[in-house]
Design an enzyme around this catalytic site. Structure first.
Site, short mmCIF file in Angstrom:
data_model
loop_
_atom_site.label_atom_id
_atom_site.label_comp_id
_atom_site.label_asym_id
_atom_site.label_seq_id
_atom_site.Cartn_x
_atom_site.Cartn_y
_atom_site.Cartn_z
CG HIS A 17 -34.69 1.52 28.16
ND1 HIS A 17 -35.23 1.71 29.42
CD2 HIS A 17 -34.53 0.17 28.01
CE1 HIS A 17 -35.38 0.52 30.01
NE2 HIS A 17 -34.97 -0.42 29.19
CG HIS A 25 -34.05 -7.12 25.00
ND1 HIS A 25 -35.33 -7.04 25.47
CD2 HIS A 25 -33.32 -6.27 25.77
CE1 HIS A 25 -35.36 -6.17 26.48
NE2 HIS A 25 -34.16 -5.69 26.67
CG ASP A 50 -30.59 -1.32 30.03
OD1 ASP A 50 -29.52 -0.80 30.37
OD2 ASP A 50 -31.23 -2.13 30.73
CG HIS A 94 -29.60 -5.56 27.84
ND1 HIS A 94 -29.97 -6.01 29.08
CD2 HIS A 94 -30.68 -4.89 27.35
CE1 HIS A 94 -31.22 -5.62 29.33
NE2 HIS A 94 -31.67 -4.95 28.30
ZN ZN Z 1 -33.57 -4.19 27.90
#
Ligand code: ZN
Length: 302
Positions: A254, A165, A110, A161
């Site tokens: 991530h 964010h 991510d 995503h």
């Molecule tokens: Zn995230």
């Protein structure tokens, strides 16, 4: 005669001067012609310029479309132009429930694309011949288009995503921007039209997840959280991944959003560990397809 002469002489001069001024003015007109015609047209200029601009824009759009088409074709050939089966549209998924004993796991990354760490993660995945899924942040796609192109070119899947964010509450309009603007840019940059969505922070109640659900995205969560976004040691990070790992599972890691040195350090050991346990790696679209087939198998048996 002298008078005549004197009378004629200035005439000659006058003719000569007239001739000179004529040629001068022609020359001048030629020199200033572009400006003169621009100034002359006044209102016309906008029309002709707009026509020219529309023509140019059409050509650019045509080129863009051709480029996108080739990207899309490439993505299709590589199996990246994926559509989520209707049964997963608007559905939240933590893991796949596979009944045929398939030992597969989906690594997901991510918050990228991100300088250094995304390329490092891609290098490790490439060395190990593994495809995974990247949930990208729209503004990072804008900033690092080459990285996201590399993600797709190397066979990985892409999910949305959001653009910023954000965690805070978003009304319908803001949520639409967060989701659609990101999907559009992913498409324009890579040719991949994604309908995979992961809400930032896994937050389901701030408007953005609801928007994605209503617009038939599959909401992809995870079954195994590495917690690599918190301060922990590499062994703890690895332990977190394996603690809740299971066949059909989805691992949260991530590659962006901050210093991802530990994730990059842990990744080779995570890969080796899963392989030792007999797992193979799949992307989210592959995982969903497996579950879809599984469902169909069960349905046929009934
Ligand atoms: Zn995230």
């Amino acid at each position: 005669m002298e008078n005549n002469k004197s009378f004629l002489w200035p005439q000659g001069i006058l003719i000569a001067l007239l001739g000179l001024s004529a040629s001068l003015s022609i020359g001048l007109m030629m020199l200033i012609k572009p400006n003169a015609s621009e100034a002359q047209s006044g209102q016309n200029i906008n029309v002709s310029n707009t026509t020219a601009r529309v023509g140019t824009q059409k050509r650019i759009e045509g080129l863009k479309a051709a480029m996108l088409t080739s990207w899309q074709q490439e993505a299709q050939i590589k199996g990246l132009s994926y559509a989520v089966a209707p049964r997963f549209q608007g559905v939240t998924i933590q893991s796949a429930k596979l009944t045929q004993g398939q030992k597969v796991i989906a690594l997901t990354f991510d918050d990228g694309p991100w300088p250094e760490s995304t390329a490092q993660v891609l290098n490790i995945l490439k060395e190990n011949n593994i495809k995974s899924t990247f949930f990208v942040v729209g503004q990072n796609v804008k900033n690092y288009p080459d990285l996201v192109k590399r993600v797709v070119a190397e066979g990985h899947a892409i999910g949305n995503h959001t653009w910023h964010h954000w965690y805070h509450y978003m009304n319908q309009q803001a949520a639409a921007y967060e989701v659609e603007h990101t999907t559009d840019l992913i498409y324009k940059t890579t040719g991949v039209k994604t309908n995979l969505f992961r809400p930032p922070g896994g937050i389901m109640h701030n408007g953005v997840a609801a928007y994605a659900r209503n617009n038939k995205y599959a909401l992809i969560m995870w079954s195994s959280d590495s917690l690599d976004y918190s301060r922990l040691t590499v062994p703890k990070l690895i332990n977190n991944v394996f603690r809740l790992a299971k066949p059909g599972g989805i691992v949260l890691l991530h590659d962006g959003g901050g210093d991802r040195t530990k994730t990059v350090q842990a990744l080779p050991e995570i890969i080796t560990g899963f392989r030792k346990q007999g797992y193979s790696f799949v992307t989210i679209p592959e995982l969903l397809e497996m579950q879809d087939k599984d469902h169909k198998l069960i349905a046929n048996k009934k």
